[in-house]
Each structure stands twice: as structure tokens, then as C-alpha cells.
Scaffold this motif. Structure first.
Motif: not given
Length: 341
Positions: A202-216
Motif C-alpha cells: 500500500v505504501d507504493r500505491i498512488r490511486p488515480r481518479t476517476p475510479t472505474g465501473p462497478r464489478f461483481t
């Protein structure tokens, strides 16, 4: 009948343990009438507790989340558990200071008998020594990952490179779980580009926006996150917690000397100075190296792959100790003759 103040505390404690409470059940638990329960509910509402009435044949009550934090009630066990959690759970995140302040606030409002118990229970969460690739986890990243997991939304993020590598990568995943393993946070996710399950620091994760579609959500290998994580960090495919390599040896040491350092091993005492040890590892070489830590004579019971790993290590160590190579020939022949080749 309890005094009103004691009864209100008991009622609040019950409301905090279940989402819905039928009025009749509350009356029986408190040994009062339903009318008394209704009056006590109104008193709690006046104190700021957001309690709603649940409609239905039996009727009932629900303690909702409010717009402000009213006084909280913990029994003795909950208070001790919360204090221990605040001392240990924040290790490796940027919220450690907030956790320390929360613990100080909790201690101030505890009755003396509980405060004394907490003072006796001093727990220090020791972080592993810095290795050059450690970093604090941003609590905002934790919150964002928690949000997309709950919303079941695809996530894009930049995965910063590990030490020794030059480039990171853009990943597109279906996030499933946040886990901690040996003082580090990981995201368990299905990598859409690689079509396989992965774990990401997690310390190497940089989230991007926007997020994608919902999934099952997909079914996690092994059936649950504990099995999957344990399996992957033991070098397996995520479906079993067994070590991929497991061997059996006889060590010339007492079983009592071995037991504190073997974790999930099987130890059988054979005498005052001998024991049988069955131990697992992610590789045969790793298993042989681990057994060498005991600094005693070793007899390999099986399987042949473990004997081969010992021979390979012997040749490798001899090359390291004898750069001129005078003894390499004899040990090379030993490795070739080891069982399992």
C-alpha cells in the motif's frame, strides 16, 4: 429494579451490541415494563443518542450514527481491548500519533480500577528495522482503498518502483481486501491486465481518479483472505497454507532448545540430546539454510531434495570460503551423488 442511571447505561450497552432490538426483548433483559423502556429511550435521545423506532409487528429500536459523537459506553472488556488496539494497531501508519492521543483521552475518563489495569498492560508495538524500502502508509490512501473496496469499483493506480528497479507501472485492478502482514499493509486485488490475483504494497500505491465501473466480486483462491495471503507469502498459489517444501531431519540438540525458534514445526524428542524436526519453507535451499541456523549436526531423514539442497549449499559455501577453488572438485562430486539428482 435498577436505578434510572444504571438502567440507562445498561440499555445503551444493549443497543450498541445489535443493530435492531425489539422493545419486548429490551424489557425482558432489563426486567422492566415496555413503558419504562420507551421512557428510557426518550431520555437517551435527549442526551444526544440517535435512536430510531423500528416499525413492525413487535416494534423495536435502533441506535443510528449521528451528526456528532455522543458519550460512549464501554464495558470493562471492551475498554481493555480498545486500549490494547490503540497501542498496537497503528504501527506503520501516519495515524500513530492520533492513536496515542486517543488512548490518552480514553485513559482520562476511565474509572480508577480500569485505568490501573491499562497502566499495568503496557504493550509496545516494535516496528521492524528500516531496510531502505519501508515507508509510512498515507491514511488517505487507506481510506480511498477502503472506499473502492466497499463500493466494488475498479481502481487505477501508479505502483511506485521497488528499490533496485527503475520504473513503476500503471495497474488496473478489482480491489478486494486490505490486509496487514508483518507490519506492512497490502492490497489484495485481481489484476485485470494480467488476469490473475496480486498483492500490492500500500505504501507504493498512488490511486488515480476517476475510479472505474462497478464489478461483481470474484471468489478469492483458497476461499478466504487469510488462506490466500498465508499461501502466497509461503510461495504457493494461494489455495493452501502448506509450505511448498517440507523436510524431516534429526538434530543433535534437545527438543526444548529447538521449540522456541521453529513456529509451525513438528518436534519429537528422541533423547536428552536428539530430536526429530519436520519443518517447511518456500524452497529446498531455503529450508536447508534455515536448518543450518541451529549450529549442530544434522541427519536428513527425507525427502531426497533436502539432501541435495544441503550438498548444493555446501559447495556454494566452500566456494565462498575458498576462492582459489582447491576444494570445489570434491564437493561438486558430492552434490552430483546426492539423492534426488
Amino acid at each position: 429494579m435498577q436505578k434510572t442511571s444504571s438502567r440507562l447505561l445498561a440499555l445503551l450497552s444493549l443497543l450498541q451490541t445489535h443493530r435492531d432490538w425489539p422493545g419486548g426483548d429490551l424489557a425482558r433483559r432489563l426486567d422492566v415494563t415496555s413503558r419504562t423502556v420507551r421512557r428510557d429511550i426518550d431520555r437517551l435521545r435527549d442526551l444526544g443518542y440517535p435512536i430510531t423506532t423500528v416499525k413492525g409487528p413487535a416494534g423495536g429500536y435502533r441506535l443510528e450514527a449521528g451528526t456528532r459523537l455522543p458519550p460512549l459506553l464501554f464495558d470493562d472488556g471492551q475498554a481493555v481491548a480498545l486500549a490494547v488496539a490503540l497501542q498496537t494497531a497503528a504501527t506503520g501508519t501516519a495515524v500513530a500519533e492520533d492513536a496515542a492521543r486517543a488512548l490518552a483521552t480514553l485513559s482520562q475518563v476511565m474509572p480508577p480500577r480500569l485505568r490501573h489495569r491499562i497502566d499495568l498492560l503496557r504493550v509496545t508495538a516494535v516496528r521492524p528495522p528500516a531496510t531502505g524500502d519501508t515507508a509510512e502508509v498515507d491514511p488517505q490512501v487507506l481510506m480511498e482503498l477502503s472506499r473502492v473496496i466497499h463500493a466494488r469499483q475498479e481502481l487505477r493506480f501508479d505502483h511506485t518502483p521497488a528499490p533496485g528497479t527503475t520504473t513503476g507501472a500503471l495497474r488496473r485492478v478489482q480491489p478486494h481486501h486490505l490486509v496487514t502482514w508483518r507490519h506492512r499493509w497490502y492490497l489484495v486485488a485481481f489484476d485485470l491486465d494480467r488476469e490473475d490475483w496480486r498483492t500490492f504494497r500500500v505504501d507504493r500505491i498512488r490511486p488515480r481518479t476517476p475510479t472505474g465501473p462497478r464489478f461483481t466480486p470474484r471468489e478469492l483462491p483458497g476461499g478466504d483472505v487469510s488462506t490466500y495471503i498465508t499461501s502466497r507469502f509461503r510461495g504457493n498459489d494461494g489455495t493452501t497454507t502448506d509450505w511448498p517444501c517440507r523436510g524431516e531431519v534429526i538434530l543433535h540438540l534437545p527438543a526444548s532448545d529447538i521449540a522456541p525458534f521453529t513456529q509451525d514445526a513438528i518436534i519429537e524428542e528422541l533423547g536428552p540430546q536428539r530430536c526429530r524436526l519436520t519443518l517447511g519453507s518456500w524452497s529446498w535451499t531455503g529450508l536447508a539454510a534455515t536448518l543450518g541456523h541451529f549450529d549442530t549436526d544434522i541427519t536428513v531423514v527425507g525427502p531426497p531434495q533436502l539432501a541435495t539442497a544441503f550438498a548444493d549449499l555446501a559447495a556454494r559455501y566452500t566456494r565462498a570460503a575458498d576462492p582459489a577453488g582447491e576444494a570445489v572438485g570434491d564437493l561438486s562430486r558430492l552434490a552430483e551423488a546426492a539423492p534426488g539428482q
